[in-house]
Design an enzyme around this catalytic site. Structure first.
Site, PDB file in Angstrom:
ATOM      1  N   SER A 153     -57.397 -33.591  22.174  1.00  0.00           N
ATOM      2  CA  SER A 153     -56.274 -33.633  23.177  1.00  0.00           C
ATOM      3  C   SER A 153     -56.891 -33.809  24.435  1.00  0.00           C
ATOM      4  O   SER A 153     -57.967 -32.994  24.615  1.00  0.00           O
ATOM      5  CB  SER A 153     -55.299 -32.486  22.948  1.00  0.00           C
ATOM      6  OG  SER A 153     -54.638 -32.514  23.778  1.00  0.00           O
ATOM      7  N   TYR A 192     -54.288 -23.336  22.327  1.00  0.00           N
ATOM      8  CA  TYR A 192     -54.244 -24.982  22.115  1.00  0.00           C
ATOM      9  C   TYR A 192     -55.470 -25.260  22.968  1.00  0.00           C
ATOM     10  O   TYR A 192     -56.250 -26.146  22.045  1.00  0.00           O
ATOM     11  CB  TYR A 192     -52.866 -25.532  22.815  1.00  0.00           C
ATOM     12  CG  TYR A 192     -52.766 -26.993  22.364  1.00  0.00           C
ATOM     13  CD1 TYR A 192     -52.413 -27.453  20.853  1.00  0.00           C
ATOM     14  CD2 TYR A 192     -52.817 -28.126  23.092  1.00  0.00           C
ATOM     15  CE1 TYR A 192     -52.272 -28.698  20.597  1.00  0.00           C
ATOM     16  CE2 TYR A 192     -52.824 -29.212  22.848  1.00  0.00           C
ATOM     17  CZ  TYR A 192     -52.565 -29.652  21.551  1.00  0.00           C
ATOM     18  OH  TYR A 192     -52.374 -31.004  21.225  1.00  0.00           O
TER      19      TYR A 192
HETATM   20  N1  NAD Z   1     -47.664 -34.459  20.957  1.00  0.00           N
HETATM   21  C1  NAD Z   1     -48.715 -34.347  22.027  1.00  0.00           C
HETATM   22  O1  NAD Z   1     -48.584 -34.505  23.111  1.00  0.00           O
HETATM   23  C2  NAD Z   1     -50.107 -34.115  21.665  1.00  0.00           C
HETATM   24  C3  NAD Z   1     -51.062 -34.579  22.407  1.00  0.00           C
HETATM   25  C4  NAD Z   1     -52.536 -34.508  22.330  1.00  0.00           C
HETATM   26  C5  NAD Z   1     -52.604 -34.280  21.075  1.00  0.00           C
HETATM   27  N2  NAD Z   1     -51.816 -34.052  19.941  1.00  0.00           N
HETATM   28  C6  NAD Z   1     -52.196 -33.668  18.473  1.00  0.00           C
HETATM   29  O2  NAD Z   1     -51.888 -34.777  17.622  1.00  0.00           O
HETATM   30  C7  NAD Z   1     -51.719 -34.106  16.563  1.00  0.00           C
HETATM   31  C8  NAD Z   1     -50.376 -34.451  15.828  1.00  0.00           C
HETATM   32  O3  NAD Z   1     -49.247 -33.701  16.339  1.00  0.00           O
HETATM   33  P1  NAD Z   1     -47.915 -34.327  16.829  1.00  0.00           P
HETATM   34  O4  NAD Z   1     -47.808 -34.559  18.231  1.00  0.00           O
HETATM   35  O5  NAD Z   1     -47.689 -35.579  15.979  1.00  0.00           O
HETATM   36  O6  NAD Z   1     -47.075 -33.165  16.276  1.00  0.00           O
HETATM   37  P2  NAD Z   1     -46.267 -32.904  15.109  1.00  0.00           P
HETATM   38  O7  NAD Z   1     -45.845 -31.460  15.134  1.00  0.00           O
HETATM   39  O8  NAD Z   1     -45.132 -33.954  14.978  1.00  0.00           O
HETATM   40  O9  NAD Z   1     -47.150 -33.264  13.639  1.00  0.00           O
HETATM   41  C9  NAD Z   1     -47.930 -32.271  13.455  1.00  0.00           C
HETATM   42  C10 NAD Z   1     -47.919 -31.984  11.869  1.00  0.00           C
HETATM   43  O10 NAD Z   1     -48.887 -31.167  11.465  1.00  0.00           O
HETATM   44  C11 NAD Z   1     -48.547 -30.361  10.437  1.00  0.00           C
HETATM   45  N3  NAD Z   1     -49.035 -29.215  10.171  1.00  0.00           N
HETATM   46  C12 NAD Z   1     -48.963 -28.029  10.881  1.00  0.00           C
HETATM   47  N4  NAD Z   1     -49.634 -26.993  10.414  1.00  0.00           N
HETATM   48  C13 NAD Z   1     -50.162 -27.547   9.351  1.00  0.00           C
HETATM   49  C14 NAD Z   1     -51.215 -27.082   8.293  1.00  0.00           C
HETATM   50  N5  NAD Z   1     -51.632 -25.634   8.469  1.00  0.00           N
HETATM   51  N6  NAD Z   1     -51.824 -27.769   7.486  1.00  0.00           N
HETATM   52  C15 NAD Z   1     -51.231 -29.157   7.285  1.00  0.00           C
HETATM   53  N7  NAD Z   1     -50.468 -29.528   8.409  1.00  0.00           N
HETATM   54  C16 NAD Z   1     -49.839 -28.899   9.150  1.00  0.00           C
HETATM   55  C17 NAD Z   1     -47.173 -30.232  10.692  1.00  0.00           C
HETATM   56  O11 NAD Z   1     -45.864 -30.168   9.549  1.00  0.00           O
HETATM   57  C18 NAD Z   1     -46.727 -31.784  11.225  1.00  0.00           C
HETATM   58  O12 NAD Z   1     -46.218 -32.479  10.369  1.00  0.00           O
HETATM   59  C19 NAD Z   1     -51.902 -32.751  16.468  1.00  0.00           C
HETATM   60  O13 NAD Z   1     -53.492 -32.249  16.363  1.00  0.00           O
HETATM   61  C20 NAD Z   1     -51.704 -32.351  18.083  1.00  0.00           C
HETATM   62  O14 NAD Z   1     -52.573 -31.526  18.472  1.00  0.00           O
HETATM   63  C21 NAD Z   1     -50.381 -33.995  20.225  1.00  0.00           C
END
Ligand code: NAD
Length: 249
Positions: free
Chosen positions: A144, A157
């Protein structure tokens, strides 16, 4: 080189970015192994993807990425289904509750470390066990922009994402001679369930800090395609920033 026919394992596949990644890799002809801790969302995703891409091979396993045995099972599942793993995407992630360091409960730290950091550790460890004998593979971790810059109220985070960036570099060096490349993507903010519970003003404040505005999962997927394929064959240990300019100033 085309990714057509490559076997891609993806964690956190049922979330916003995971769903976009699953569709994009399916679109270019990969066999996809989907996994998420949310079993019902995963089942819905697999059914939807099968309808949208009838010729693409899709299989799934519900796993908690923080559990090393479950991650071993996931790679074994991919091996059993397709005989190999070409690309491993460690994408599952959680955001800690909104609060300064002194207000974050220890359980919040533990959960964030369990999913964000240990999920990537377990994903790398299990994937390389499958990739090393073949001497080829690409591992991509979702880090991130919060691992590169200080985001207040998101200490667990940000600290785990910074750790994922450094873990990526170390893994890249450890496995380069095994033919395995390890990179990460550092997304800026896009709306997803990770932000559930955050006040709208917080999202608006985030949007203002992104010169190109908030992104969408589709803005990120081609960065993963690039790191997965041979177009990036001399790239390892990199943190590819795709953040609408957030970290530029
Ligand atoms: N949304 C943002 O702004 C953003 C920015 C930078 C990075 N990210 C990263 O992108 C990635 C995806 O996040 P997203 O925004 O799509 O969120 P999201 O919540 O839509 O997706 C995250 C998924 O991870 C799953 N998950 C959670 N705990 C878990 C576990 N213990 N084992 C297996 N699966 C698990 C959840 O069920 C969910 O489906 C993450 O690593 C997040 O940190 C997101």
């Amino acid at each position: 080189m085309s990714l057509d026919g490559s076997v891609v394992v993806l964690t956190g596949s049922a979330g916003a970015l995971g769903s976009a990644l699953a569709r994009r890799f399916a679109e270019v002809g990969c066999a996809v192994v989907l996994s998420d801790v949310n079993r019902s969302a995963l089942d819905t995703q697999v059914a939807g993807l099968g309808k949208e891409f009838p010729s693409v091979e899709v299989t799934s396993l519900s796993v908690d990425v923080g559990d090393p045995q479950q991650m071993e099972n996931l790679i074994q599942h991919a091996q059993d289904a397709f005989g190999r793993v070409d690309v491993m995407i460690n994408n599952a992630g959680v955001l800690n509750s909104n609060g300064r360091i002194h207000n974050l409960p220890p359980e919040d730290w533990q959960k964030t470390i369990h999913v964000n950091l240990m999920g990537a550790v377990n994903g790398i460890a299990s994937a390389v066990r499958s990739m090393r004998p073949r001497g080829v593979g690409s591992i991509i971790n979702t880090a991130s922009a919060a691992g590169l810059t200080a985001w207040p109220y998101a200490s667990a985070y940000g600290a785990t994402k910074a750790a994922v960036i450094h873990l990526t570099r170390i893994a890249a060096v450890e496995y380069a001679r095994d033919g395995i490349r390890v990179n990460c993507v550092c997304p800026g903010t896009f709306r997803s369930a990770i932000h559930d519970g955050l006040p709208e003003e917080a999202m608006e404040a985030m949007a203002v800090k992104h010169p190109l505005g908030l992104g969408s999962p589709a803005d990120l997927t081609d960065a993963y395609l690039y790191l997965a394929g041979d177009g990036s064959k001399w790239t390892t240990g990199s943190a590819l920033v795709v953040d609408g300019g957030y970290s530029a100033p």
